[in-house]
Scaffold this active site. Structure first.
Site, PDB file in Angstrom:
ATOM      1  CE  LYS A 173      52.316  44.814  46.839  1.00 22.41           C
ATOM      2  NZ  LYS A 173      51.350  45.960  46.834  1.00 22.41           N
ATOM      3  CB  SER A 230      40.578  40.700  46.625  1.00 21.64           C
ATOM      4  OG  SER A 230      41.677  40.407  45.790  1.00 21.64           O
ATOM      5  CB  VAL A 233      44.805  38.756  44.833  1.00 21.85           C
ATOM      6  CG1 VAL A 233      46.314  38.680  44.947  1.00 21.85           C
ATOM      7  CG2 VAL A 233      44.411  39.804  43.794  1.00 21.85           C
ATOM      8  N   GLY A 234      43.993  36.144  46.553  1.00 21.97           N
ATOM      9  CA  GLY A 234      44.365  35.120  47.536  1.00 21.97           C
ATOM     10  C   GLY A 234      44.347  33.722  46.945  1.00 21.97           C
ATOM     11  CD  GLU A 251      43.977  35.781  58.054  1.00 21.36           C
ATOM     12  OE1 GLU A 251      42.770  35.940  58.297  1.00 21.36           O
ATOM     13  OE2 GLU A 251      44.633  34.813  58.484  1.00 21.36           O
ATOM     14  CB  CYS A 285      37.944  41.992  55.783  1.00 18.08           C
ATOM     15  SG  CYS A 285      38.642  42.119  57.426  1.00 18.08           S
ATOM     16  CD  GLU A 395      35.049  41.880  50.363  1.00 20.47           C
ATOM     17  OE1 GLU A 395      35.843  41.564  49.452  1.00 20.47           O
ATOM     18  OE2 GLU A 395      35.409  42.060  51.544  1.00 20.47           O
TER      19      GLU A 395
HETATM   20  P1  NAD Z   1      43.698  43.374  46.571  1.00 22.71           P
HETATM   21  O1  NAD Z   1      43.675  41.892  46.625  1.00 22.71           O
HETATM   22  O2  NAD Z   1      43.448  44.036  45.264  1.00 22.71           O
HETATM   23  O3  NAD Z   1      45.119  43.948  47.083  1.00 22.71           O
HETATM   24  C1  NAD Z   1      45.660  43.572  48.314  1.00 22.71           C
HETATM   25  C2  NAD Z   1      47.174  43.548  48.207  1.00 22.71           C
HETATM   26  O4  NAD Z   1      47.543  42.591  47.210  1.00 22.71           O
HETATM   27  C3  NAD Z   1      47.770  44.878  47.748  1.00 22.71           C
HETATM   28  O5  NAD Z   1      49.011  45.071  48.364  1.00 22.71           O
HETATM   29  C4  NAD Z   1      47.962  44.672  46.257  1.00 22.71           C
HETATM   30  O6  NAD Z   1      48.986  45.459  45.715  1.00 22.71           O
HETATM   31  C5  NAD Z   1      48.330  43.207  46.197  1.00 22.71           C
HETATM   32  N1  NAD Z   1      48.030  42.537  44.919  1.00 22.71           N
HETATM   33  C6  NAD Z   1      47.039  42.840  44.033  1.00 22.71           C
HETATM   34  N2  NAD Z   1      47.113  42.009  42.976  1.00 22.71           N
HETATM   35  C7  NAD Z   1      48.133  41.163  43.204  1.00 22.71           C
HETATM   36  C8  NAD Z   1      48.706  40.077  42.481  1.00 22.71           C
HETATM   37  N3  NAD Z   1      48.223  39.698  41.287  1.00 22.71           N
HETATM   38  N4  NAD Z   1      49.752  39.406  43.029  1.00 22.71           N
HETATM   39  C9  NAD Z   1      50.236  39.767  44.246  1.00 22.71           C
HETATM   40  N5  NAD Z   1      49.765  40.814  44.950  1.00 22.71           N
HETATM   41  C10 NAD Z   1      48.710  41.490  44.454  1.00 22.71           C
HETATM   42  O7  NAD Z   1      42.700  43.886  47.690  1.00 22.71           O
HETATM   43  P2  NAD Z   1      42.223  45.377  47.966  1.00 22.71           P
HETATM   44  O8  NAD Z   1      41.070  45.661  47.079  1.00 22.71           O
HETATM   45  O9  NAD Z   1      43.383  46.276  47.959  1.00 22.71           O
HETATM   46  O10 NAD Z   1      41.732  45.244  49.480  1.00 22.71           O
HETATM   47  C11 NAD Z   1      40.433  44.933  49.840  1.00 22.71           C
HETATM   48  C12 NAD Z   1      40.257  43.444  50.063  1.00 22.71           C
HETATM   49  O11 NAD Z   1      41.052  43.017  51.178  1.00 22.71           O
HETATM   50  C13 NAD Z   1      38.821  43.116  50.443  1.00 22.71           C
HETATM   51  O12 NAD Z   1      38.445  41.922  49.809  1.00 22.71           O
HETATM   52  C14 NAD Z   1      38.891  42.943  51.952  1.00 22.71           C
HETATM   53  O13 NAD Z   1      37.851  42.159  52.495  1.00 22.71           O
HETATM   54  C15 NAD Z   1      40.244  42.280  52.087  1.00 22.71           C
HETATM   55  N6  NAD Z   1      40.771  42.396  53.457  1.00 22.71           N
HETATM   56  C16 NAD Z   1      40.778  41.271  54.250  1.00 22.71           C
HETATM   57  C17 NAD Z   1      41.201  41.358  55.574  1.00 22.71           C
HETATM   58  C18 NAD Z   1      41.191  40.138  56.471  1.00 22.71           C
HETATM   59  O14 NAD Z   1      41.844  40.157  57.512  1.00 22.71           O
HETATM   60  N7  NAD Z   1      40.475  39.065  56.129  1.00 22.71           N
HETATM   61  C19 NAD Z   1      41.645  42.583  56.099  1.00 22.71           C
HETATM   62  C20 NAD Z   1      41.643  43.695  55.245  1.00 22.71           C
HETATM   63  C21 NAD Z   1      41.204  43.588  53.933  1.00 22.71           C
END
Ligand code: NAD
Length: 518
Positions: A173, A230, A233-234, A251, A285, A395
């Site tokens: 996804k 994020s 969500v993680g 991650e 990130c 963040e």
């Molecule tokens: P996000 O968590 O909102 O979304 C990331 C992914 O998760 C997207 O595909 C989104 O559609 C999906 N998602 C959102 N809500 C969900 C849910 N309830 N259930 C399942 N999937 C869901 O993050 P974002 O704002 O799109 O991205 C930025 C974040 O990602 C920042 O916190 C950044 O630090 C992090 N990031 C981390 C790394 C790493 O390797 N550590 C790399 C890139 C980005």
């Protein structure tokens, strides 16, 4: 009119419902493409397709699986510019960085092609005669993966190249911010020869499609989850996997510190800090969050830093010399503006003078392009930030950094570790003892000495601790432990039941030979 919803068993599925549009964030604001949210039933179908394809793919010899990765690498290389241009158009990172994003996928392929001829297990001596012990890496099974949009080629390659090489089948996804780039990624993998059902994609937004996909862990359709996004969500995904006794690859976010010591090469530190803070408009990130400067060099450093910042070129990411372009999408710009409103407090000293918080054509000396449509945000530097401030530990994921000062190295390390995140970190110093103390006491998964907080290489482990992840690592040989499970095998050739421990023929000494001394 129907729009692409999913790719299951190499077959494209279209739907009229649940539309979402991928809009370019830069000057043109053109609609890159329109997609349809995958329903839970579609997600289930994708997992079932992966489950069905698993036995044959797992049995395919690893060097043969690696030949698909080799084809994939060649196809990405031949399409490198077009793919990078699509990344720039769809999520707005400057073309130079987009080419780097694509190159990281090529590097990842080249690392793992040879791993197809290794994937080593071990031979281990047994404590019983005529018995042999071995270990084998076995694939985990169906791998479901959800990714963010800021590295739309590199990060998926970090997951799928090793996952496929190890014999897993996948359901992806991708981010709703970069569906067209993800579709291009899938098309290249299909052209590389990936068998039907081995790699499936469900397009959609997070709270609908993403949440539906993760719920299928409860239905026993998924054996391993990978999530880049994020922390919030993680954490939820970690809970679902935890109750199913699975350890996901998580991650997550970062609030990365960069320390400037009194003996630092100030010019090098300024360059490193500018890149860490404002590269990709702060949307990495590993972007710099807290700039922690020794009192004795703070004034000198900040004056050079602000002079350097005033020179950077913001604007149309299609130009070669742009330092940073627009925010990835409206969601990220709105979140940035809301951070400025809610997290900047009266005791903070803003070092950037702004004619508004969104860049207008004439409000940034080095703006290039047409900002009337693009989602361009000003750089913001907040001085006098305290450890107790919310902005210190939040963040912000945009062109906004905090400045703090310190006197003793212990205090710099304490501040660096105090946000709860632990992804990346950096110190600029020539003092070997300070560098040693920093890298041994920092809690982050990644540390730079005299380098920016950002950057990765395909053969070095990437990942974080604390709020940045659960200790999983991507890249290099370390990621193999995410996508394989160790199997222990023993072969007994003795022709009888041998009981280890109870019947082991340990040799015991016949007597005590040294006399007492007292
Ligand atoms: P996000 O968590 O909102 O979304 C990331 C992914 O998760 C997207 O595909 C989104 O559609 C999906 N998602 C959102 N809500 C969900 C849910 N309830 N259930 C399942 N999937 C869901 O993050 P974002 O704002 O799109 O991205 C930025 C974040 O990602 C920042 O916190 C950044 O630090 C992090 N990031 C981390 C790394 C790493 O390797 N550590 C790399 C890139 C980005």
């Amino acid at each position: 009119m129907s729009h692409l919803q999913a790719i299951i068993g190499n077959r494209e599925i279209y739907s009229k419902d649940g539309l979402f549009v991928s809009l370019s964030p830069s000057d043109t604001r053109d609609a890159v493409n329109t997609f349809s949210n995958s329903t839970k039933d579609i997600c289930r179908e994708a997992c079932e397709s992966a489950k069905k394809a698993f036995p044959a793919w797992a049995k395919t010899p690893a060097p043969v699986r690696a030949s698909v990765i080799q084809n994939f690498a060649g196809l990405i290389e031949r399409n490198k510019l077009a793919l990078a241009q699509l990344v720039t158009r769809e999520m707005g990172k400057p073309i130079r960085e987009a080419l780097g994003d694509v190159q990281e996928a090529i590097d990842t392929c080249y690392f793992f092609i040879s791993e197809g001829r290794r994937l080593y297990g071990q031979t281990i001596p047994s404590e019983m005669p005529q018995k042999e012990l071995f270990t084998y890496r076995r694939p985990a099974g169906v791998f479901a993966c959800i990714t963010a949009g800021n590295f739309p080629v590199a990060v998926p390659s970090w997951y799928f190249v090793p996952a496929l090489l190890c014999g897993n089948t996948c359901v992806w996804k991708p981010s709703e911010d970069t569906p067209e780039t993800s579709f291009a990624f899938q098309r290249l993998l299909k052209a590389a020869g990936i068998p039907s059902g081995v790699f499936n994609v469900v397009f959609g937004e997070g709270q609908t499609t993403g949440a539906s996909l993760v719920e299928l862990v409860d239905e026993g359709l998924i054996d391993k989850v990978g999530f880049t996004g994020s922390t919030e969500v993680g954490r939820r995904i970690g809970e679902i996997c935890g109750r199913n006794l699975q350890t996901p690859c998580l991650e997550l976010g970062g609030k990365n510190p960069l320390v400037v010591a009194p003996d630092a090469d100030i010019d090098a530190a300024v360059h490193g800090a500018l890149w860490a803070a404002f590269g990709t408009a702060g949307q990495r990130c590993t972007s710099l969050g807290n700039l922690i400067i020794h009192e004795s060099v703070k004034e000198t450093f900040l004056s050079k830093f602000m002079a350097g910042l005033s020179q950077i070129k913001i604007g149309d990411p299609r130009s070669e010399d742009i330092f940073y372009g627009p925010m990835i999408s409206r969601k990220f710009l709105d979140a940035h503006l809301s951070n400025l409103t809610n997290l900047i407090k009266p005791h903070h000293r803003l070092l950037t003078t702004q004619n508004g918080r969104i860049v207008q054509n004439d409000s940034w000396a080095n703006f290039s392009g047409d900002s009337s449509n693009g989602l361009y945000a000003f750089p913001t530097v907040a001085d006098n930030v305290q450890k107790s401030d919310e902005i210190f530990r939040t963040e912000t994921f945009g062109p906004l950094i905090n400045v703090l000062s310190f006197n003793h190295i212990d205090d710099a390390i304490e501040l660096s570790n105090a946000t709860g995140y632990g992804l990346s970190s950096s110190i600029y110093t020539k003092n070997m003892n300070w560098a040693y103390q920093f890298r041994t006491e920092i809690k982050a998964g990644m540390t730079s000495i005299n380098n920016s907080t950002t950057g990765a290489e395909a053969h070095l482990p990437f990942g974080g601790n604390g709020k940045s992840g659960n200790g999983s690592r991507q890249s290099g040989i370390w990621v193999l432990d995410q996508f394989t499970r160790w199997q222990a095998v023993n072969v007994d050739l003795s022709g009888k039941l041998q009981l280890a421990q109870m019947e082991t023929g340990y040799i015991t000494p016949s007597e005590t030979i040294l006399p007492n001394q007292f």
